[in-house]
Enzyme design. Structure first.
Site, mmCIF file in Angstrom:
data_model
loop_
_atom_site.group_PDB
_atom_site.id
_atom_site.type_symbol
_atom_site.label_atom_id
_atom_site.label_comp_id
_atom_site.label_asym_id
_atom_site.label_seq_id
_atom_site.Cartn_x
_atom_site.Cartn_y
_atom_site.Cartn_z
ATOM 1 N N TYR A 66 26.781 35.122 42.802
ATOM 2 C CA TYR A 66 27.589 36.344 42.837
ATOM 3 C C TYR A 66 29.038 36.048 42.446
ATOM 4 O O TYR A 66 29.590 36.665 41.536
ATOM 5 C CB TYR A 66 27.525 36.948 44.245
ATOM 6 C CG TYR A 66 28.419 38.144 44.436
ATOM 7 C CD1 TYR A 66 28.041 39.392 43.963
ATOM 8 C CD2 TYR A 66 29.643 38.027 45.089
ATOM 9 C CE1 TYR A 66 28.850 40.491 44.129
ATOM 10 C CE2 TYR A 66 30.457 39.127 45.265
ATOM 11 C CZ TYR A 66 30.062 40.356 44.781
ATOM 12 O OH TYR A 66 30.876 41.442 44.942
ATOM 13 N N LYS A 84 31.074 37.184 39.007
ATOM 14 C CA LYS A 84 32.199 38.115 39.104
ATOM 15 C C LYS A 84 33.495 37.509 38.565
ATOM 16 O O LYS A 84 34.342 38.222 38.018
ATOM 17 C CB LYS A 84 32.359 38.596 40.547
ATOM 18 C CG LYS A 84 31.189 39.453 41.027
ATOM 19 C CD LYS A 84 31.002 40.687 40.154
ATOM 20 C CE LYS A 84 29.976 41.644 40.715
ATOM 21 N NZ LYS A 84 29.981 42.940 40.026
#
Length: 189
Positions: free
Chosen positions: A155, A159
Site C-alpha cells: 500500500y 501510494k
C-alpha cells in the site's frame, strides 16, 4: 461552481470515492463511477440519482488496461467530455512483515493503486487536451507525506509512486491547462 461539469471517479461506489461523487453531484456535476462489485455500484447509483439522472456507472477493474480504456470510453459516451478525473480506487493489499507476504497480492495492490491511476490518466489526458483542459486528482493515501506504514509495504509503496507520478504529470501538463494534484486524506474509518 461545478454545474454541468463532468467527472469520473474510480472506486466511486464506497468510502472516500462515494463521498467525492456525492459531493460533486450535490454541486451540480454529472459523474461516472466505477467499482469492481456490481452490487456496490448499483447501490451507489441509486443514492446518487435520487433527484436527477446525473450518475452513471460501470463495473471496472482498474488493474486492467482494457477496463480503464472501456471506462473512459463509457464516460465519454455518457457525458460527452471529461472535466475531472478522480483516481481514487485502491486497496491495502497484504498486511504483515514483507518477507512473509504473498507477492501476487503485493503486485495486485500496486496494479490497482498505481497502475489503475496511470491507465485512467493515460486515456483521459488526450480527451482533456481536446476540450481545452481539465483536472486530475490522485488519492495518495494515509501515509504519504508523513511517516512510513510498517506492515503495509504494498500500500505505502504504491501510494508513494502515485505522489511521484502526480508531480511528473503536473509539470508535463501545466501548459495544457490540465491541473494534476494529489490528496493524502489521512486515516479514514
Amino acid at each position: 461552481m461545478l454545474l454541468n461539469k463532468n467527472a469520473v471517479i474510480t472506486g466511486g461506489a464506497r468510502g472516500i470515492g462515494f463521498a467525492i461523487a456525492h459531493e460533486l453531484v450535490k454541486l451540480g456535476a454529472n459523474v461516472v463511477i466505477c467499482s469492481r462489485t456490481k452490487s456496490d455500484l448499483q447501490k451507489a447509483l441509486l443514492k446518487l440519482n435520487l433527484k436527477n439522472k446525473v450518475a452513471y456507472g460501470l463495473v471496472c477493474d482498474v488493474s486492467k488496461l482494457s477496463d480503464c480504456k472501456k471506462l473512459i470510453k463509457f464516460a465519454l459516451n455518457k457525458l460527452t467530455n471529461i472535466d475531472i478525473l478522480v483516481n481514487n480506487a485502491g486497496i491495502y493489499g497484504p498486511i504483515g512483515i514483507f518477507e512473509k507476504l504473498d507477492l501476487n497480492k503485493w503486485q495486485m495492490a500496486v496494479q490497482i493503486n498505481f497502475m489503475g491511476m496511470v491507465y485512467c490518466s493515460y486515456f483521459v489526458i488526450p480527451e482533456m487536451e481536446k476540450s481545452g483542459g481539465g483536472k486530475i486528482i490522485n488519492l495518495c493515501g494515509a501515509g504519504v507525506g508523513g511517516k512510513s506504514l510498517p506492515r503495509f509495504s504494498a500500500y505505502f509503496t504504491s501510494k508513494i509512486a502515485v505522489a511521484g507520478f502526480t508531480e511528473v504529470l503536473a509539470d508535463e501538463l501545466k501548459d495544457k491547462n490540465i491541473q494534476v494534484n494529489s490528496i493524502s486524506p489521512g486515516g479514514v474509518n
